[in-house]
Design an enzyme around this catalytic site. Structure first.
Site, PDB file in Angstrom:
ATOM      1  CE  LYS A  74     -30.320  -8.586  48.271  1.00 50.13           C
ATOM      2  NZ  LYS A  74     -31.568  -7.956  47.783  1.00 50.13           N
ATOM      3  CE1 TYR A 112     -33.629  -8.960  52.969  1.00 44.27           C
ATOM      4  CE2 TYR A 112     -33.406 -11.185  52.112  1.00 44.27           C
ATOM      5  CZ  TYR A 112     -33.050  -9.852  52.094  1.00 44.27           C
ATOM      6  OH  TYR A 112     -32.099  -9.414  51.191  1.00 44.27           O
ATOM      7  CG  ASN A 135     -31.448  -5.488  45.021  1.00 46.89           C
ATOM      8  OD1 ASN A 135     -31.073  -6.539  45.550  1.00 46.89           O
ATOM      9  ND2 ASN A 135     -32.270  -4.655  45.621  1.00 46.89           N
ATOM     10  CG  HIS A 157     -28.977  -7.217  53.093  1.00 44.99           C
ATOM     11  ND1 HIS A 157     -30.199  -6.628  53.307  1.00 44.99           N
ATOM     12  CD2 HIS A 157     -28.318  -7.194  54.288  1.00 44.99           C
ATOM     13  CE1 HIS A 157     -30.282  -6.275  54.586  1.00 44.99           C
ATOM     14  NE2 HIS A 157     -29.155  -6.608  55.206  1.00 44.99           N
ATOM     15  CD  GLU A 176     -29.477  -6.550  58.638  1.00 42.97           C
ATOM     16  OE1 GLU A 176     -28.502  -6.117  57.994  1.00 42.97           O
ATOM     17  OE2 GLU A 176     -30.659  -6.274  58.342  1.00 42.97           O
TER      18      GLU A 176
HETATM   19  P1  ADP Z   1     -32.837  -2.628  50.379  1.00 41.53           P
HETATM   20  O1  ADP Z   1     -32.295  -4.020  50.103  1.00 41.53           O
HETATM   21  O2  ADP Z   1     -32.399  -1.648  49.310  1.00 41.53           O
HETATM   22  O3  ADP Z   1     -32.533  -2.146  51.774  1.00 41.53           O
HETATM   23  P2  ADP Z   1     -35.581  -3.300  51.188  1.00 41.53           P
HETATM   24  O4  ADP Z   1     -35.039  -3.681  52.537  1.00 41.53           O
HETATM   25  O5  ADP Z   1     -36.739  -2.373  51.171  1.00 41.53           O
HETATM   26  O6  ADP Z   1     -34.437  -2.693  50.245  1.00 41.53           O
HETATM   27  O7  ADP Z   1     -36.043  -4.617  50.431  1.00 41.53           O
HETATM   28  C1  ADP Z   1     -35.323  -5.802  50.568  1.00 41.53           C
HETATM   29  C2  ADP Z   1     -35.173  -6.457  49.224  1.00 41.53           C
HETATM   30  O8  ADP Z   1     -36.468  -6.846  48.743  1.00 41.53           O
HETATM   31  C3  ADP Z   1     -34.623  -5.560  48.110  1.00 41.53           C
HETATM   32  O9  ADP Z   1     -33.215  -5.465  48.134  1.00 41.53           O
HETATM   33  C4  ADP Z   1     -35.139  -6.277  46.886  1.00 41.53           C
HETATM   34  O10 ADP Z   1     -34.320  -7.380  46.547  1.00 41.53           O
HETATM   35  C5  ADP Z   1     -36.493  -6.811  47.330  1.00 41.53           C
HETATM   36  N1  ADP Z   1     -37.634  -5.947  46.978  1.00 41.53           N
HETATM   37  C6  ADP Z   1     -38.016  -4.822  47.620  1.00 41.53           C
HETATM   38  N2  ADP Z   1     -39.132  -4.298  47.062  1.00 41.53           N
HETATM   39  C7  ADP Z   1     -39.466  -5.114  46.051  1.00 41.53           C
HETATM   40  C8  ADP Z   1     -40.529  -5.124  45.063  1.00 41.53           C
HETATM   41  N3  ADP Z   1     -41.475  -4.173  45.037  1.00 41.53           N
HETATM   42  N4  ADP Z   1     -40.568  -6.121  44.157  1.00 41.53           N
HETATM   43  C9  ADP Z   1     -39.623  -7.088  44.172  1.00 41.53           C
HETATM   44  N5  ADP Z   1     -38.614  -7.151  45.071  1.00 41.53           N
HETATM   45  C10 ADP Z   1     -38.520  -6.173  45.985  1.00 41.53           C
END
Ligand code: ADP
Length: 163
Positions: free
Chosen positions: A10, A50, A127, A130, A141
């Site tokens: 990202k 997304y 984080n 993805h 995807e």
């Molecule tokens: P992952 O990327 O671990 O599969 P998700 O698909 O649930 O997780 O969420 C997509 C992305 O949305 C996460 O990687 C993170 O960057 C962001 N995200 C998810 N939940 C939150 C939250 N409560 N607050 C802020 N950002 C969030």
């Protein structure tokens, strides 16, 4: 058993200069990079990545923050192939919340922010990565991010020594 999965480094990972170190993690375990490109996507494309699925799981506010974040700068898109690649990559990436991500995972080793802190700043949690969640998401995807011509078939040393 041999799967393809989509990984994005990202904008935070690109801007922090972590592309090489993140790529090395996947190469080190013998996963094969079969597609790779740097792309600066727009909001329309971001919405295809997304999807409303995020709204259902995380809410409209999080989806909007995420859509803003993912277009902030270029991302590196990777198609990674290997045995149970989807599960193996998710294991290496670690938990969604960096605070909870274990040391040894990419998120755990390179980030530490919490959901609560991201909330105070009204931003998506940074984080770094993805990674496709399951086989259904991976198929959609990989197809969204790569054309068939952009994915390559080749032999790596792992085909001889690991697989
Ligand atoms: P992952 O990327 O671990 O599969 P998700 O698909 O649930 O997780 O969420 C997509 C992305 O949305 C996460 O990687 C993170 O960057 C962001 N995200 C998810 N939940 C939150 C939250 N409560 N607050 C802020 N950002 C969030």
């Amino acid at each position: 058993m041999i799967e393809k999965t989509l990984v994005l480094i990202k904008p935070d990972g690109v801007q922090r200069g972590l592309i090489g170190r993140i790529l090395a993690r996947f190469e080190d375990v013998g996963l094969k990079i079969i597609g790779m490109k740097m792309v600066w996507i727009d909001k329309e494309f971001a919405k295809q990545h997304y999807t409303e699925d995020i709204t259902i799981r995380r809410g409209e506010k999080v989806r909007n923050l995420l859509l803003d974040f993912i277009v902030e700068g270029p991302v590196v898109a990777l198609c990674i192939e290997g045995i149970n690649a989807i599960e193996n990559v998710r294991k290496m990436v670690g938990s969604t919340e960096p605070k909870a991500a274990l040391p040894g995972t990419i998120r755990g080793d390179f980030s530490h922010v919490s959901f609560a802190y991201a909330d105070t700043k009204s931003q998506a949690i940074k984080n770094l990565i993805h990674a496709s969640a399951d086989a259904k998401d991976a198929a959609v995807e990989v197809k969204l991010w790569f054309t068939a011509k952009e994915l390559h078939t080749y032999k790596s040393v792992h085909d001889i020594h690991v697989l």
